[in-house]
Design an enzyme around this catalytic site. Structure first.
Site, PDB file in Angstrom:
ATOM      1  N   ASP A  42       0.876  -1.164   0.000  1.00  0.00           N
ATOM      2  CA  ASP A  42       0.000   0.000   0.000  1.00  0.00           C
ATOM      3  C   ASP A  42       0.922   1.226   0.000  1.00  0.00           C
ATOM      4  O   ASP A  42       1.698   1.422   0.946  1.00  0.00           O
ATOM      5  CB  ASP A  42      -0.858  -0.034   1.269  1.00  0.00           C
ATOM      6  CG  ASP A  42      -1.825   1.134   1.341  1.00  0.00           C
ATOM      7  OD1 ASP A  42      -1.594   2.152   0.657  1.00  0.00           O
ATOM      8  OD2 ASP A  42      -2.802   1.025   2.097  1.00  0.00           O
ATOM      9  N   SER A 122      -1.173  14.680 -13.952  1.00  0.00           N
ATOM     10  CA  SER A 122      -2.401  14.666 -14.763  1.00  0.00           C
ATOM     11  C   SER A 122      -2.580  16.040 -15.398  1.00  0.00           C
ATOM     12  O   SER A 122      -2.008  17.027 -14.910  1.00  0.00           O
ATOM     13  CB  SER A 122      -3.600  14.381 -13.844  1.00  0.00           C
ATOM     14  OG  SER A 122      -4.834  14.591 -14.507  1.00  0.00           O
ATOM     15  N   TYR A 135      -8.801  16.046  -6.079  1.00  0.00           N
ATOM     16  CA  TYR A 135      -7.943  15.268  -6.995  1.00  0.00           C
ATOM     17  C   TYR A 135      -6.977  16.213  -7.711  1.00  0.00           C
ATOM     18  O   TYR A 135      -5.772  15.958  -7.777  1.00  0.00           O
ATOM     19  CB  TYR A 135      -8.818  14.520  -8.010  1.00  0.00           C
ATOM     20  CG  TYR A 135      -8.030  13.745  -9.051  1.00  0.00           C
ATOM     21  CD1 TYR A 135      -7.458  12.514  -8.745  1.00  0.00           C
ATOM     22  CD2 TYR A 135      -7.860  14.244 -10.347  1.00  0.00           C
ATOM     23  CE1 TYR A 135      -6.729  11.801  -9.697  1.00  0.00           C
ATOM     24  CE2 TYR A 135      -7.129  13.537 -11.307  1.00  0.00           C
ATOM     25  CZ  TYR A 135      -6.578  12.319 -10.976  1.00  0.00           C
ATOM     26  OH  TYR A 135      -5.852  11.622 -11.910  1.00  0.00           O
ATOM     27  N   LYS A 139      -2.726  16.462  -7.694  1.00  0.00           N
ATOM     28  CA  LYS A 139      -1.862  16.382  -8.879  1.00  0.00           C
ATOM     29  C   LYS A 139      -1.014  17.653  -9.030  1.00  0.00           C
ATOM     30  O   LYS A 139       0.109  17.597  -9.538  1.00  0.00           O
ATOM     31  CB  LYS A 139      -2.696  16.089 -10.127  1.00  0.00           C
ATOM     32  CG  LYS A 139      -3.389  14.718 -10.086  1.00  0.00           C
ATOM     33  CD  LYS A 139      -2.404  13.568  -9.942  1.00  0.00           C
ATOM     34  CE  LYS A 139      -3.056  12.198 -10.008  1.00  0.00           C
ATOM     35  NZ  LYS A 139      -2.095  11.091  -9.879  1.00  0.00           N
TER      36      LYS A 139
HETATM   37  N1  LIG Z   1      -7.245   7.396 -16.287  1.00  0.00           N
HETATM   38  C1  LIG Z   1      -6.997   8.670 -16.572  1.00  0.00           C
HETATM   39  O1  LIG Z   1      -7.678   9.288 -17.402  1.00  0.00           O
HETATM   40  C2  LIG Z   1      -5.850   9.401 -15.899  1.00  0.00           C
HETATM   41  C3  LIG Z   1      -5.579  10.711 -16.325  1.00  0.00           C
HETATM   42  C4  LIG Z   1      -4.533  11.410 -15.732  1.00  0.00           C
HETATM   43  C5  LIG Z   1      -3.784  10.823 -14.732  1.00  0.00           C
HETATM   44  N2  LIG Z   1      -4.071   9.560 -14.323  1.00  0.00           N
HETATM   45  C6  LIG Z   1      -3.248   9.016 -13.248  1.00  0.00           C
HETATM   46  O2  LIG Z   1      -2.569   7.866 -13.716  1.00  0.00           O
HETATM   47  C7  LIG Z   1      -2.374   6.945 -12.645  1.00  0.00           C
HETATM   48  C8  LIG Z   1      -2.960   5.594 -13.040  1.00  0.00           C
HETATM   49  O3  LIG Z   1      -4.352   5.765 -13.272  1.00  0.00           O
HETATM   50  P1  LIG Z   1      -5.291   4.626 -13.879  1.00  0.00           P
HETATM   51  O4  LIG Z   1      -6.283   5.327 -14.728  1.00  0.00           O
HETATM   52  O5  LIG Z   1      -4.494   3.509 -14.432  1.00  0.00           O
HETATM   53  O6  LIG Z   1      -6.034   4.185 -12.537  1.00  0.00           O
HETATM   54  P2  LIG Z   1      -6.661   2.764 -12.152  1.00  0.00           P
HETATM   55  O7  LIG Z   1      -7.650   3.045 -11.060  1.00  0.00           O
HETATM   56  O8  LIG Z   1      -7.133   2.064 -13.369  1.00  0.00           O
HETATM   57  O9  LIG Z   1      -5.398   2.009 -11.555  1.00  0.00           O
HETATM   58  C9  LIG Z   1      -4.765   2.488 -10.390  1.00  0.00           C
HETATM   59  C10 LIG Z   1      -3.954   1.353  -9.783  1.00  0.00           C
HETATM   60  O10 LIG Z   1      -3.394   1.846  -8.550  1.00  0.00           O
HETATM   61  C11 LIG Z   1      -3.583   0.854  -7.547  1.00  0.00           C
HETATM   62  N3  LIG Z   1      -3.655   1.504  -6.233  1.00  0.00           N
HETATM   63  C12 LIG Z   1      -4.624   2.331  -5.764  1.00  0.00           C
HETATM   64  N4  LIG Z   1      -4.357   2.696  -4.507  1.00  0.00           N
HETATM   65  C13 LIG Z   1      -3.190   2.087  -4.163  1.00  0.00           C
HETATM   66  C14 LIG Z   1      -2.397   2.070  -2.982  1.00  0.00           C
HETATM   67  N5  LIG Z   1      -2.770   2.744  -1.888  1.00  0.00           N
HETATM   68  N6  LIG Z   1      -1.260   1.345  -2.980  1.00  0.00           N
HETATM   69  C15 LIG Z   1      -0.880   0.637  -4.079  1.00  0.00           C
HETATM   70  N7  LIG Z   1      -1.582   0.609  -5.222  1.00  0.00           N
HETATM   71  C16 LIG Z   1      -2.733   1.318  -5.262  1.00  0.00           C
HETATM   72  C17 LIG Z   1      -4.906   0.193  -7.915  1.00  0.00           C
HETATM   73  O11 LIG Z   1      -5.047  -1.067  -7.306  1.00  0.00           O
HETATM   74  C18 LIG Z   1      -4.794   0.119  -9.432  1.00  0.00           C
HETATM   75  O12 LIG Z   1      -4.132  -1.039  -9.858  1.00  0.00           O
HETATM   76  C19 LIG Z   1      -3.055   7.576 -11.415  1.00  0.00           C
HETATM   77  O13 LIG Z   1      -2.102   8.238 -10.622  1.00  0.00           O
HETATM   78  C20 LIG Z   1      -4.021   8.576 -12.035  1.00  0.00           C
HETATM   79  O14 LIG Z   1      -4.338   9.630 -11.149  1.00  0.00           O
HETATM   80  C21 LIG Z   1      -5.080   8.831 -14.883  1.00  0.00           C
END
Ligand SMILES: NC(=O)c1ccc[n+]([C@@H]2O[C@H](COP(=O)([O-])OP(=O)(O)OC[C@H]3O[C@@H](n4cnc5c(N)ncnc54)[C@H](O)[C@@H]3O)[C@@H](O)[C@H]2O)c1
Length: 239
Positions: A42, A122, A135, A139
Site C-alpha cells: 500500500d 495529470s 484530486y 496532482k
Molecule cells: N485514467 C486517466 O484518465 C488518468 C488521467 C490522468 C492521470 N491519471 C493518473 O494515472 C495513474 C494511473 O491511473 P489509472 O487510470 O491507471 O487508474 P486505475 O484506477 O485504473 O489504476 C490504479 C492502480 O493503482 C492501484 N492503487 C490504488 N491505490 C493504491 C495504494 N494505496 N497502494 C498501491 N496501489 C494502489 C490500484 O489497485 C490500481 O491497480 C493515477 O495516478 C491517475 O491519477 C489517470
C-alpha cells in the site's frame, strides 16, 4: 507501462494493493522474455514502499527506474468534501508519490548509480477540473514534489519527471463517469464522451499512449530532462 518497458528491455516489478491484475501483467511480461515479480504494498505506508523496492532489487538484480503510478480519483464538489475523503486521497496521491521518490532515491544512492523517478500527475495537475477539486490539488502537489525532488537529487544523477495524461479509458475513468452520473444525473457514459469530444486528436487516450511517453522518460533520450511535468493528452490542456 509494464509491457512497454519490458519490450524496451527492462525487468519489471509490479507493486499494487490488488494482486490479481498485477499477477496477470507479470505473466504477460514473462511471456515477453523478461523477468517479472509482484509485490503487495500500500503506497500510503512508507515501510511498504521501502520494502517493495528492496524486494524488487533483490529479485530482479538491479533497480534503475521507479514509476510512482498508483493514484485514486475522487469526484466531489468542494461543498461536500469530507475530512476522511481528503485524508485518503492525499495519502495515496501525494504521500504515496513522496514515499516512492524518497525510497527510490535512497536505493539509487546506495547503489551509487544514477536513476530515473517518474511520477503520475495529470492534466488536472495543470488546470483545476470542476468536481475534481481535491484530486486536482493532489496532482498540483505531484508537480511540486517533482520540481523539488529534481533539484535535490540532481547531484546524485537522479532525474525526476512526471507524465500528465488526459482522458485515458481505464477503470479510473469508469469510476469518474459513474460518480458524475450519480451526482449530476448525467447518463452513464455521457461525461466520458463529453471530455473525449474536447480532445483535439478526436479520440480517448490509451494506456499505450501514456506508456510510449513513459518509455521516453525511462530511457536515455530523456537524460537531459528533469523537474518537468509534461502533458500528453491528445490536445486538451495547452501549456
Ligand atoms: N485514467 C486517466 O484518465 C488518468 C488521467 C490522468 C492521470 N491519471 C493518473 O494515472 C495513474 C494511473 O491511473 P489509472 O487510470 O491507471 O487508474 P486505475 O484506477 O485504473 O489504476 C490504479 C492502480 O493503482 C492501484 N492503487 C490504488 N491505490 C493504491 C495504494 N494505496 N497502494 C498501491 N496501489 C494502489 C490500484 O489497485 C490500481 O491497480 C493515477 O495516478 C491517475 O491519477 C489517470
Amino acid at each position: 507501462m509494464a509491457l512497454r518497458l519490458a519490450k524496451d528491455g527492462a525487468h519489471i516489478a509490479i507493486v499494487d494493493v490488488e494482486d490479481e491484475n498485477a499477477r496477470a501483467v507479470a505473466d504477460e511480461v514473462r511471456k515477453l522474455g523478461r523477468k517479472s515479480i509482484t509485490f503487495n504494498a500500500d503506497v500510503t505506508n512508507r515501510d511498504d514502499v521501502y520494502a517493495a523496492i528492496d524486494h524488487a532489487e533483490k529479485s530482479l538484480g538491479g533497480f534503475d527506474v521507479m514509476i510512482n503510478n498508483a493514484g485514486i480519483a475522487q469526484v466531489q464538489p468542494i461543498a461536500d468534501v469530507t475530512p476522511d475523503e481528503v485524508e485518503q486521497i492525499l495519502k495515496v496521491n501525494v504521500q504515496g508519490v513522496l514515499w516512492g521518490i524518497q525510497a527510490a532515491a535512497k536505493k539509487f544512492q546506495e547503489r551509487k548509480h544514477k536513476g530515473k523517478i517518474i511520477n503520475a500527475a495529470s492534466v488536472a495537475g495543470h488546470d483545476g477540473f470542476a468536481m475534481l477539486g481535491v484530486y486536482s490539488a493532489t496532482k498540483f502537489a505531484v508537480r511540486a514534489l517533482t520540481q523539488v525532488a529534481a533539484q535535490e537529487y540532481a547531484s546524485d544523477g537522479i532525474t525526476v519527471n512526471a507524465y500528465c495524461p488526459g482522458i485515458v479509458g481505464t477503470d479510473m475513468w469508469e469510476e469518474i463517469d459513474q460518480r458524475f452520473a450519480d451526482l449530476t444525473g448525467a447518463a452513464v457514459g455521457a461525461t466520458y464522451k463529453k471530455y473525449v469530444e474536447g480532445i483535439a486528436l478526436g479520440r480517448a487516450q490509451t494506456p499505450e499512449d501514456v506508456a510510449a511517453f513513459v518509455s521516453f522518460l525511462a530511457g536515455p533520450d530523456s537524460d537531459y530532462m528533469t523537474g518537468q511535468s509534461s502533458i500528453i493528452d491528445g490536445g486538451l490542456v495547452y501549456r
